[in-house]
Design an enzyme around this catalytic site. Structure first.
Site: not given
Length: 255
Positions: A5, A36, A104, A106, A123
């Site tokens: 993402h 992800d 920020g 991730s 997350a």
């Protein structure tokens, strides 16, 4: 390696080291939107890799640390424990931790007390306390390194695949005033943060209402006839920036 993402919607990307040096991301080897993760190729040399513990052996209650850039505060380190070594959310396996993962962070590193990389911070639950998730690093072994493509190419291929799979169970509907029917909107592989919306050409003819997402990939739209006439209902697929990626239409006749 980073979260998918982080790249989703990007045309290009760079990385920055702690001394302020920046390098271009020259390509993406592979990605996994469900888990992800994205495996990157960096236009540079001489990097020192972290030790990796990809055994999958994790203990609930163990101390862990996260390194990231929360709210733009670069190279911040935080500590916590593993709340659940194997937490399944939306059919995806995560490491649940109390280690803070603010916006920020991730794509950052989750490491154990031996300094080994065990996960990629991904997350947090915004309406909870210390409910944070990381992707287990052993998922990285499922990504291929056979070919490398530019960031923009990979992102566009992902969007095209998502849009191609966007379908409706019905594209035309006939109703009596007061009668209702349901149209299922299916988008295989839709990531978290993407959304769908509806718009009617004449609101007085038909009333629309979304149901709950029955699974990760589909949601029902209930159409109720109001007044006699014909109307087009347009369903739009939006990305995280609310850009419309694709549309589908339902022709509704109320007789």
């Amino acid at each position: 390696v980073t979260n998918w993402h982080v790249l989703d919607g990007a045309a290009s990307a760079t990385i920055a080291t702690t001394d302020g040096t920046t390098y271009d991301v020259s390509g993406v080897y592979d990605y996994d939107a469900d888990n992800d993760l994205a495996l990157l190729q960096i236009d540079g040399t001489g990097f020192t890799p972290m030790a990796v513990n990809d055994s999958g052996t994790l203990n609930t209650g163990a101390t862990v640390y996260a390194i990231g850039n929360p709210q733009g505060l670069e190279s911040s380190m935080s500590a916590g424990i593993i709340s659940s070594a194997h937490r399944v959310v939306n059919d995806t396996d995560y490491i649940q931790v109390t280690t803070p993962i603010s916006s920020g962070s991730s794509g950052g590193a989750l490491i154990n007390t031996r300094g080994e990389l065990i996960g990629i911070t991904s997350a947090s639950v915004s309406n909870g306390q210390n409910l944070n998730l990381a992707v287990p690093i052993e998922k990285l072994s499922e990504l291929s390194t056979e070919r490398c493509r530019s960031v923009s190419t990979v992102v566009q291929e992902f969007i095209d695949t998502l849009a191609d799979g966007f379908s409706l169970s019905k594209t035309s509907v006939r109703l009596n005033p007061g009668d209702s029917t349901t149209v299922t909107c299916s988008i295989p592989g839709i990531p978290s943060g993407y959304s769908v919306s509806y718009e009617t050409s004449t609101r007085s003819i038909v009333q629309c209402a979304w149901g709950e997402w029955s699974d990760q990939d589909s949601v029902d739209l209930t159409l109720t006839g109001q007044n006699l006439g014909d109307v087009t209902v347009t369903i739009s697929l939006h990305d995280r920036q609310d850009t419309v990626l694709a549309t589908r239409t339902i022709q509704v006749a109320v007789r």
